[in-house]
Design an enzyme around this catalytic site. Structure first.
Site, PDB file in Angstrom:
ATOM      1  N   LYS A 190      14.642  -9.282 -24.538  1.00 41.98           N
ATOM      2  CA  LYS A 190      13.768  -9.859 -25.567  1.00 41.98           C
ATOM      3  C   LYS A 190      13.803 -11.368 -25.355  1.00 41.98           C
ATOM      4  CE  LYS A 190      11.220  -9.449 -29.319  1.00 41.98           C
ATOM      5  NZ  LYS A 190       9.880  -8.822 -29.315  1.00 41.98           N
ATOM      6  N   ASP A 222      10.492  -4.177 -26.927  1.00 42.49           N
ATOM      7  CA  ASP A 222       9.512  -3.470 -27.769  1.00 42.49           C
ATOM      8  C   ASP A 222       8.469  -2.783 -26.897  1.00 42.49           C
ATOM      9  OD1 ASP A 222       8.751  -6.055 -27.047  1.00 42.49           O
ATOM     10  OD2 ASP A 222       7.815  -6.553 -28.965  1.00 42.49           O
ATOM     11  N   ASP A 250      18.423   6.984 -26.773  1.00 48.30           N
ATOM     12  CA  ASP A 250      18.134   8.087 -27.710  1.00 48.30           C
ATOM     13  C   ASP A 250      16.656   8.455 -27.615  1.00 48.30           C
ATOM     14  OD1 ASP A 250      20.719   8.327 -28.762  1.00 48.30           O
ATOM     15  OD2 ASP A 250      19.960   8.569 -30.811  1.00 48.30           O
TER      16      ASP A 250
HETATM   17 MG    MG Z   1      23.709   6.010 -29.263  1.00 50.40          MG
END
Ligand code: MG
Ligand code: IPM
Length: 362
Positions: A190, A222, A250
């Site tokens: 970022k 992002d 994730d």
């Molecule tokens: Mg994790």
């Protein structure tokens, strides 16, 4: 070969899935003529209950003298719902990573043809996606100090710190992996806002010319979050800092159809740790329904990365693929037939491995 393992089942479904992965490891070791020894140790909430510490000294000593650590999961709702708890299971995982010097977490994301129907993405977007997330694991906001609260309790702060050395070693690792793959590194940061990200990007720009045959791409986090769902096939090796990596992996994991499928390897200075990326899934603990495949695939990574035993790892992956093809799987990924229990899936994998011709060549 002699394989000495530390087995850390942890909390929730940890003991059930680690048992399956250990049984598979034993079967593969026997098949290839390796001698396996192992010892159990406590980590997480169960370690707090028994010793007061989430990563007791004895556990660390065992990890240090072992060749590899097979880890289940940690976490317990009694801590999640108590933000003022002084000792937390997650601290055990962080301490283990820090004390073992595990600065890189490697999370390979690849799709399984027989699971495409479970992906939240359209099959044509995800079919053939195959990339590797390399997450920095011992720096950034997870470990930066000061961290805490103001005296009145109404202000909280974390500190994100990275040093040149930390950034250089993880970037070199990313290029090393990319060299063995499709030769592309995406550096995720970022840098338009955050100082540590600007250091990352500056160092990446210095290092990239040392790898002229590898393409370097820079991407804001992002944008990367968007691209993972929009065009996952565009990634080969994605490297990023600790917190961004936690979040993006994730996200990346579910595009394969289930969080229950993704293994990981944490490597660095001392003994490497192999663990599924999912958590302790307390709602399923003791019910014999948890998907053991991410942990079984972590055992495959263990053979490959900790022992450089590629065929052994490949046999585990083959067994997992065969169980998916046969739809002999747990309820989270079952296609339509009846779901099987954790132990039944484990027995199926063992049978598959035992039925293969003997490979005792070493
Ligand atoms: Mg994790
Ligand atoms: C992970 C987990 C851990 C992390 C938690 C349990 C501390 O989410 O391994 O991704 O955030 O690193």
């Amino acid at each position: 070969m002699q394989l000495n393992l530390a087995i850390l089942p942890g909390d929730g479904i940890g003991p059930e899935i680690v048992k399956v992965a250990l049984d598979v490891t034993k079967a593969v070791a026997a098949k290839f003529g390796h001698t396996l020894t192992y010892e159990y140790a406590l980590v997480g909430a169960c370690a707090i209950d028994k010793t007061g510490s989430p990563y007791p000294d004895e556990t660390h000593a065992l990890c240090m003298k072992s060749d590899a650590v097979l880890f289940g999961a940690i976490g317990d709702p009694k801590y999640d719902n108590n933000p003022s708890a002084k000792v937390r299971p997650e601290q055990g995982l962080l301490k283990m990573r820090k004390d073992l010097g595990l600065f890189a977490n490697i999370r390979p994301v690849s799709t399984f043809a027989s699971l495409l129907h479970k992906s939240p993405l359209r099959a044509d977007l995800v079919d053939g996606a195959d990339f590797m997330c390399i997450r920095e694991l011992t720096g950034g906001m997870y470990f930066g100090r000061p961290q805490g609260r103001s005296e009145d309790g109404n202000t909280a702060y974390d500190t994100c710190i990275y040093t040149r050395e930390e950034v250089e070693r993880i970037l070199h690792l990313a290029y090393k992996f990319a060299g063995q793959r499709r030769k592309k590194v995406t550096v995720v940061d970022k840098a338009n806002v955050i100082a540590t990200s600007r250091l990352w990007r500056q160092i990446a720009q210095e290092i990239a010319p040392q790898y002229p045959d590898i393409e370097t791409e820079y991407m804001f986090v992002d944008n990367a979050a968007m691209r993972i769902i929009q065009w996952p096939k565009s990634f080969d090796v994605l490297v990023t800092e600790n917190l961004f990596g936690d979040i993006l992996t994730d996200e990346a994991s579910v595009i394969t159809g289930s969080l229950g499928m993704l293994p990981s390897a944490s490597i660095g200075i001392h003994t490497s740790v192999f663990e599924p990326i999912h958590g302790s899934y307390p709602q399923a603990a003791g019910k014999n329904i948890a998907n053991p495949l991410a942990t079984v695939l972590s055992a495959a990574l263990m053979f490959e990365y900790a022992f450089n035993l590629k065929e052994e790892g490949a046999l585990i992956r083959e067994a997992v693929n065969a169980s998916l093809e046969a739809d002999f799987v747990t309820e989270d990924i079952c296609a339509g037939g009846s779901a099987h229990s954790t132990t039944e899936v484990g027995e199926w994998l063992l049978r598959y491995i035992q039925e293969q011709p003997d490979c005792k060549t070493k």
